[in-house]
Design an enzyme around this catalytic site. Structure first.
Site, mmCIF file in Angstrom:
data_model
loop_
_atom_site.group_PDB
_atom_site.id
_atom_site.type_symbol
_atom_site.label_atom_id
_atom_site.label_comp_id
_atom_site.label_asym_id
_atom_site.label_seq_id
_atom_site.Cartn_x
_atom_site.Cartn_y
_atom_site.Cartn_z
ATOM 1 N N ARG A 59 -10.871 10.421 1.757
ATOM 2 C CA ARG A 59 -10.771 11.218 3.205
ATOM 3 C C ARG A 59 -12.207 12.009 3.429
ATOM 4 O O ARG A 59 -12.647 12.106 4.408
ATOM 5 C CB ARG A 59 -9.828 12.362 3.162
ATOM 6 C CG ARG A 59 -8.290 11.542 2.763
ATOM 7 C CD ARG A 59 -7.565 11.249 4.144
ATOM 8 N NE ARG A 59 -6.572 10.396 3.726
ATOM 9 C CZ ARG A 59 -5.400 10.473 3.326
ATOM 10 N NH1 ARG A 59 -4.929 11.694 2.845
ATOM 11 N NH2 ARG A 59 -4.595 9.308 2.934
ATOM 12 N N LYS A 103 -2.569 -1.488 -3.665
ATOM 13 C CA LYS A 103 -3.253 -0.353 -3.589
ATOM 14 C C LYS A 103 -2.383 1.040 -3.779
ATOM 15 O O LYS A 103 -1.265 0.973 -3.006
ATOM 16 C CB LYS A 103 -3.893 -0.289 -2.054
ATOM 17 C CG LYS A 103 -4.765 0.747 -2.135
ATOM 18 C CD LYS A 103 -5.373 0.572 -0.519
ATOM 19 C CE LYS A 103 -6.317 1.815 -0.322
ATOM 20 N NZ LYS A 103 -6.550 1.842 1.052
ATOM 21 N N LYS A 155 0.802 -1.149 0.106
ATOM 22 C CA LYS A 155 -0.208 -0.047 0.050
ATOM 23 C C LYS A 155 0.729 1.302 0.194
ATOM 24 O O LYS A 155 1.965 1.415 0.634
ATOM 25 C CB LYS A 155 -1.036 0.017 1.281
ATOM 26 C CG LYS A 155 -1.674 1.247 1.302
ATOM 27 C CD LYS A 155 -2.815 1.082 2.276
ATOM 28 C CE LYS A 155 -3.388 2.528 2.450
ATOM 29 N NZ LYS A 155 -4.740 2.361 3.343
ATOM 30 N N LYS A 176 1.202 10.152 5.390
ATOM 31 C CA LYS A 176 1.364 8.847 5.933
ATOM 32 C C LYS A 176 2.614 8.311 5.454
ATOM 33 O O LYS A 176 2.762 6.922 5.271
ATOM 34 C CB LYS A 176 0.100 7.960 5.617
ATOM 35 C CG LYS A 176 -1.255 8.516 6.193
ATOM 36 C CD LYS A 176 -2.488 7.796 5.902
ATOM 37 C CE LYS A 176 -3.891 8.330 6.550
ATOM 38 N NZ LYS A 176 -4.851 7.481 6.363
ATOM 39 N N SER A 224 -10.421 5.435 -4.553
ATOM 40 C CA SER A 224 -11.223 6.731 -4.707
ATOM 41 C C SER A 224 -10.934 7.672 -5.752
ATOM 42 O O SER A 224 -11.883 8.092 -6.671
ATOM 43 C CB SER A 224 -11.483 7.478 -3.190
ATOM 44 O OG SER A 224 -10.362 7.959 -2.802
HETATM 45 C C1 PBG Z 1 -7.258 3.684 5.692
HETATM 46 C C2 PBG Z 1 -7.588 3.471 4.246
HETATM 47 C C3 PBG Z 1 -7.391 4.296 3.176
HETATM 48 C C4 PBG Z 1 -8.334 3.689 2.082
HETATM 49 C C5 PBG Z 1 -8.820 2.624 2.549
HETATM 50 N N1 PBG Z 1 -8.380 2.165 3.700
HETATM 51 C C6 PBG Z 1 -6.833 5.859 3.132
HETATM 52 C C7 PBG Z 1 -5.428 5.783 3.488
HETATM 53 O O1 PBG Z 1 -4.869 4.993 3.691
HETATM 54 O O2 PBG Z 1 -5.193 7.002 3.600
HETATM 55 C C8 PBG Z 1 -8.301 4.324 0.539
HETATM 56 C C9 PBG Z 1 -9.515 4.063 0.187
HETATM 57 C C10 PBG Z 1 -9.638 4.716 -1.187
HETATM 58 O O3 PBG Z 1 -9.130 5.855 -1.527
HETATM 59 O O4 PBG Z 1 -10.798 4.580 -1.936
HETATM 60 N N2 PBG Z 1 -6.404 2.666 6.282
#
Ligand code: PBG
Length: 327
Positions: free
Chosen positions: A208, A252, A198, A221, A278
């Site tokens: 968000r 991801k 990720k 992050k 997203s």
């Molecule tokens: C949080 C999480 C995130 C997403 C899924 N779980 C955001 C992040 O890691 O900042 C993102 C999903 C998306 O953007 O569709 N742990």
């Protein structure tokens, strides 16, 4: 070596029947995991401005969505919670509430559509006032303390009937800790889908807003999510998570990281999923809304691209829309 004109690759492309006959990859509804945002303030639903077509679902609307998934043949739903900001605190305590939104959402889906698999995100960001995925002290995200909490969060989800635990936090050692706890508590059949590779990505922007952590996130992050420049590190992450007990792994974001999907699926031969996140969804929807692209066509093409890269399936907000086209 095939040479022209003995070989004319266009011969096979000339008709619909011959194109179908030689098609190398197929996308079916069995490849889709529906990402849904559930909310304890939505009644019945609330729109997400940055994700046209996606709504936060109250529990009644979630039950309807689960029945729709079952009818469409979508194998599983992945739940992402948006909780009342009044319930957030620095440690994300609400993540450990056995009566909280996620446990209720799991039961709602299981009651409405017992044959739909339920996948739950394990991370603290929907529950913390600072919007980070872990416990923060003096601006640092503490690894081991966070793993402790994530393990408890995962057990609560398993107790509520979650089929697949999906840690999305990127702490070190969390898969091993969660697997051990699941075994000890008798949840020997609970699956783990690790968000193994990720990346610290700008493509999560609209999410968000969806879960209500955007306004609050302090900093970035990058101390736990991966550098978008890296590949070898993704392979190390996956190797460790498999060793620690993951049944499936995820990459991801999705489309910009198809090279990683390919490397991982080829190297390990384990079910490798991709998350069309997203921002990827929002980009397609925005261009389609402007009439710049054919939205349905680009949606289906993007989903096929994941299959071509070797993905076992795709987590996507497009799941019901794509399923309608596929069935
Ligand atoms: C949080 C999480 C995130 C997403 C899924 N779980 C955001 C992040 O890691 O900042 C993102 C999903 C998306 O953007 O569709 N742990």
């Amino acid at each position: 070596m095939s040479t022209f004109p003995a070989t004319r690759l266009r011969r096979l492309r000339q008709a619909d029947w011959s194109r179908r006959l030689v098609q190398e990859n197929v996308l079916t509804v069995n490849d889709l995991i529906w990402a849904v945002v559930v909310s304890d303030t939505a009644d019945p639903t609330e729109p997400v401005a940055a994700m046209p077509g996606v709504e936060r679902l109250g529990l009644k609307a979630l039950a309807d969505a689960a029945r729709r998934a079952e009818q469409l043949g979508i194998p599983a739903m992945a739940i992402f919670p948006h909780i009342d900001p009044a319930k957030k605190d620095a440690d994300g305590s609400e993540a450990l509430n056995p009566e909280g939104l996620v446990p209720q959402a799991i039961k709602t889906i299981k009651d409405a559509a017992p044959n739909v698999g339920v996948i739950c995100d394990v991370a603290l960001d929907p529950f913390t006032t600072h919007g980070h995925d872990g416990v923060m002290k003096d601006g640092i995200i503490l690894n081991d303390e966070t793993v402790n909490r994530l393990t408890r969060q995962a057990l609560i989800q398993a107790q509520a009937g979650c089929d697949v635990i999906a840690p999305s936090d990127m702490m070190d050692g969390r898969i091993g800790a969660i697997r051990e706890a699941l075994e000890m508590e008798g949840f020997t059949d609970t699956m783990i889908l690790s968000y193994a590779a990720k990346y610290a990505s700008g493509f999560y922007g609209p999410y968000r807003e969806a879960i209500g952590s955007g306004a609050v996130l302090q900093g970035d992050k990058k101390t736990y999510q991966m550098d978008p420049a890296n590949t070898e590190e993704a392979l190390r992450e996956v190797a460790m998570d498999l060793e620690e007990g993951a049944d499936m792994v995820m990459v991801k974001p999705g489309l910009p990281y198809l090279d990683i999907v390919r490397r991982i699926s080829e190297t390990f031969g384990v079910p490798t999923f991709a998350f069309q996140v997203s921002g990827e969804y929002a980009m397609i929807q925005a261009a389609a809304a402007n009439g710049w692209i054919d939205g349905d066509r680009v949606m289906m093409e993007s989903l096929m691209a994941f299959k071509r890269a070797g993905a076992a399936g795709i987590i996507t907000y497009f799941a019901p829309k794509a399923a309608e086209i596929l069935t």
